[in-house]
Scaffold this motif. Structure first.
Motif, short mmCIF file in Angstrom:
data_model
loop_
_atom_site.label_atom_id
_atom_site.label_comp_id
_atom_site.label_asym_id
_atom_site.label_seq_id
_atom_site.Cartn_x
_atom_site.Cartn_y
_atom_site.Cartn_z
N GLU A 23 0.84 -1.19 0.00
CA GLU A 23 0.00 0.00 0.00
C GLU A 23 0.88 1.24 0.00
O GLU A 23 1.48 1.60 1.01
CB GLU A 23 -0.91 0.01 1.22
CG GLU A 23 -1.85 1.19 1.20
CD GLU A 23 -2.67 1.29 2.46
OE1 GLU A 23 -3.88 1.10 2.35
OE2 GLU A 23 -2.09 1.54 3.53
N ILE A 24 0.98 1.86 -1.16
CA ILE A 24 1.69 3.12 -1.29
C ILE A 24 0.71 4.13 -1.88
O ILE A 24 -0.26 3.76 -2.53
CB ILE A 24 2.96 3.00 -2.16
CG1 ILE A 24 2.60 2.47 -3.55
CG2 ILE A 24 4.00 2.13 -1.48
CD1 ILE A 24 3.74 2.47 -4.52
N ILE A 25 0.97 5.40 -1.66
CA ILE A 25 0.01 6.45 -2.01
C ILE A 25 -0.33 6.45 -3.50
O ILE A 25 -1.47 6.65 -3.89
CB ILE A 25 0.50 7.84 -1.52
CG1 ILE A 25 -0.64 8.85 -1.52
CG2 ILE A 25 1.68 8.33 -2.32
CD1 ILE A 25 -1.66 8.64 -0.46
N MET A 26 0.65 6.22 -4.37
CA MET A 26 0.38 6.20 -5.82
C MET A 26 -0.60 5.07 -6.17
O MET A 26 -1.46 5.25 -7.01
CB MET A 26 1.67 6.05 -6.63
CG MET A 26 2.52 7.29 -6.65
SD MET A 26 1.76 8.70 -7.48
CE MET A 26 1.92 8.24 -9.19
N ARG A 27 -0.47 3.94 -5.52
CA ARG A 27 -1.37 2.83 -5.80
C ARG A 27 -2.77 3.12 -5.27
O ARG A 27 -3.76 2.94 -5.94
CB ARG A 27 -0.84 1.54 -5.19
CG ARG A 27 -1.72 0.34 -5.50
CD ARG A 27 -1.06 -0.99 -5.17
NE ARG A 27 0.15 -1.16 -5.96
CZ ARG A 27 1.39 -1.10 -5.46
NH1 ARG A 27 1.59 -0.90 -4.19
NH2 ARG A 27 2.44 -1.24 -6.23
N VAL A 28 -2.83 3.59 -4.04
CA VAL A 28 -4.13 3.83 -3.40
C VAL A 28 -4.94 4.87 -4.17
O VAL A 28 -6.12 4.66 -4.45
CB VAL A 28 -3.93 4.30 -1.94
CG1 VAL A 28 -5.25 4.75 -1.33
CG2 VAL A 28 -3.30 3.20 -1.10
N LEU A 29 -4.32 5.98 -4.51
CA LEU A 29 -5.06 7.09 -5.11
C LEU A 29 -5.09 7.09 -6.62
O LEU A 29 -5.92 7.80 -7.20
CB LEU A 29 -4.50 8.43 -4.61
CG LEU A 29 -4.64 8.68 -3.11
CD1 LEU A 29 -4.06 10.03 -2.76
CD2 LEU A 29 -6.08 8.56 -2.66
N LEU A 30 -4.22 6.30 -7.28
CA LEU A 30 -4.15 6.41 -8.73
C LEU A 30 -4.11 5.11 -9.50
O LEU A 30 -4.90 4.91 -10.42
CB LEU A 30 -2.90 7.22 -9.12
CG LEU A 30 -2.84 8.62 -8.55
CD1 LEU A 30 -1.45 9.21 -8.76
CD2 LEU A 30 -3.88 9.49 -9.19
N SER A 31 -3.19 4.23 -9.17
CA SER A 31 -2.91 3.13 -10.10
C SER A 31 -3.67 1.83 -9.86
O SER A 31 -3.72 1.00 -10.77
CB SER A 31 -1.41 2.84 -10.15
OG SER A 31 -0.96 2.32 -8.91
N CYS A 32 -4.24 1.63 -8.67
CA CYS A 32 -5.02 0.40 -8.51
C CYS A 32 -6.24 0.49 -9.43
O CYS A 32 -6.68 1.58 -9.80
CB CYS A 32 -5.40 0.16 -7.06
SG CYS A 32 -6.93 0.93 -6.52
N SER A 33 -6.77 -0.63 -9.81
CA SER A 33 -7.87 -0.62 -10.79
C SER A 33 -9.08 0.15 -10.27
O SER A 33 -9.75 0.85 -11.03
CB SER A 33 -8.26 -2.04 -11.17
OG SER A 33 -8.72 -2.75 -10.04
N PHE A 34 -9.36 0.07 -8.98
CA PHE A 34 -10.50 0.79 -8.41
C PHE A 34 -10.31 2.30 -8.57
O PHE A 34 -11.18 3.00 -9.08
CB PHE A 34 -10.65 0.43 -6.93
CG PHE A 34 -11.80 1.11 -6.26
CD1 PHE A 34 -13.09 0.65 -6.41
CD2 PHE A 34 -11.58 2.23 -5.46
CE1 PHE A 34 -14.16 1.28 -5.79
CE2 PHE A 34 -12.64 2.87 -4.84
CZ PHE A 34 -13.93 2.39 -5.01
#
Length: 116
Positions: A23-34
């Protein structure tokens, strides 16, 4: 969660929405599919360059869109973060439509309170 792990707090290191990666900020807010699907519905061109740090990405996006869209960008980030917390802390799944509704409600009520 990554920050908590660095401080030696025993928590799962994976992102609770997808459960797949750190869980990193780029994944949470941008790159995860959701998150990506949320952005595609509201501001489709916002997630083009995800190679930078979050703050660099945010600065470039805020400079590239209108001031009105700046509020949308900030509010969508907040709504995605709230959805993440609902999943992690309350085991409540939020839909993409729920994130969009939350962002719209925040923007709408924020404008109403300014008019008062």
């Amino acid at each position: 969660m990554t920050m908590l792990l660095q401080k030696r707090v025993h928590v799962p290191g994976t992102y609770p929405v997808c459960g797949k990666a750190d869980e990193i900020i780029m994944r949470v807010l941008l790159s995860c599919s959701f998150a990506s699907q949320c952005w595609q519905r509201l501001i489709p061109k916002v997630c083009q360059d995800l190679s930078s740090e979050f703050y660099t990405w945010l600065e470039s996006v805020l400079n590239a869109v209108s001031k009105e869209k700046n509020a949308v960008v900030a509010t969508v980030c907040w709504a995605i973060w709230k959805a993440r917390n609902e999943k992690d802390w309350n085991q409540k799944q939020t839909s993409i439509n729920g994130v969009i509704a939350s962002a719209n409600n925040t923007l709408y009520f924020g404008k109403m309170s300014k008019a008062d």
